[in-house]
Design an enzyme around this catalytic site. Sequence first.
Site, PDB file in Angstrom:
ATOM      1  CG  ASP A 322      -1.933   1.104   1.230  1.00 51.64           C
ATOM      2  OD1 ASP A 322      -1.986   1.866   0.244  1.00 51.64           O
ATOM      3  OD2 ASP A 322      -2.677   1.233   2.220  1.00 51.64           O
ATOM      4  CB  CYS A 349      -4.136   6.303  -2.679  1.00 55.26           C
ATOM      5  SG  CYS A 349      -2.413   6.781  -2.490  1.00 55.26           S
TER       6      CYS A 349
END
Length: 392
Positions: A322, A349
Site C-alpha cells: 500500500d 491511492c
Amino acid sequence: MAERSNKGNLKYKKDLKCSVAKKCGGCDYINSPYDKHVKEKLEKANSLIKKYGKFDGIVSMDNPYHYRNKVSAVFGFENKKIIAGTYEKNSHRVVDTKNCLIEDEKAGSIIQTIKKMCVSFKIKAYDEDTGFGFLRHVLIRVGKKSGQIMVVLVTSNVIFPNKNAFIKVLRGEHPEITTIVQNINNKNTSMVLGDREIVMYGKGYITDELCGLTFKISPKSFYQVNRDQTEKLYSQAIEYAGLQGDEVLLDAYSGIGTIGLIASRCVKEVISVELNKDAYKDAITNAKINNIKNVKFYNADATHFINDLAAANEKIDVVILDPPRTGSTEEFIAAVGRLKPKKVVYVSCNPETLARDLEVFKKQRYRFEKGMVFDCFCHTGHAEGVCLLTRN
C-alpha cells in the site's frame, strides 16, 4: 438517484452544494451529481490500466458527505478578522470555510469554536509572511467508530497564554473532546506539524475500530481518512489474497500495521515492514492492544528488506503493498520479482502510478488478474483501487 456498480443502492436523497467550491478547489466535483463523477472515476481508472486488464466496478458511498475523520484548518486574517479554513488551490491564500461537506461535522464545529475563542482569548493567528502570530493550524482527528476526538493546536511558540482556561472553555463547549495536544512548529515550512508535542489534556492519542480491531491514532499517525470505505477496501484486498491459513504474508509500506494486523487472522505469519519509526512503533502497540502475536515488525526500507529475504531464500506466499500516492519504485518491484511470491495484492491511492507500476510488474512476470475501485475521497478527483497480481 445515483447508482452503485456492485453493492446495494445509494441512500442519499440529493446532491448538496458548497458555496466556496470555486475559491477552495479542494473538492473538484462537490457541486456536480455524485453518480456522474463516480462513473467518471471508474472510466478513468479503466482507461489507465486497459493494457493489463479491467476493474470489475467501483464501490461508492451510501452517504458521500462528512466522511473525513481527519480535518486540518489553517488560521489567518482577512480584513482584520480571524479566519480558519483551507488554502486556496495553488496558493497560500486562506479560504474561510464553514460547514465543509466532506469533513466531519463535529470537527468543523470545534474549529468554529476555536476561531471564536481566539478573539476572546486575544490569540493571534500566525502570519507566514512576517513570522508573527501564535496559532498556525488546528488538526482534529475523529474516531468514527469509537467517538473519540483529538484536537491538535499547532502553535509557533511553546508558551501557551492562559492554557488552562483555554482548555476549560473548549471542553465546556465540546465535552466530546477526549484529548488535546499542543504541537510546536516554529519553522518556516509548509508542513503542518512540528517535531515537539505537549499533551494538554487526556492521553495524547485516540483509538478507533477498523475491521474489528482497535488502532491507536496519534497526531502524526497515518490512518485512512474514510473509515467506512477503508473497511470495504481492506476486506477486498484480503479476499483477493485468497488466504487459506498456512501462508506467510509480507505487508510492505505497512504504516501503523492496519492491513497486516487485519490479515493476521487468516495466515500463519505476517511480516510487517515500515521505514517511518513512529509508524513502526504504533504498529507494535496496535498488535499488543489486539493481542496479536503472529506478526513480526521491522523498521526498515522495504526494498532492502525484501532483497535480503530473497538472498536468504526465505519463502513468502503473498505480498500486500500500500504505497503512497507516488506509487512504488522499480527497485521495490524488482525485489519482489526476486522474492517470487505467488500473489501480490496492490492497494493504490493513485490509478496513474498504479498503471505505471503494472508495467514494471509485468516485466517481473506478474499479471493483472482482477481489481476494484473504491471511492474513498468522494467529491475529489482521487480514488483508491485494489488489484490482484499473480506470477506467471
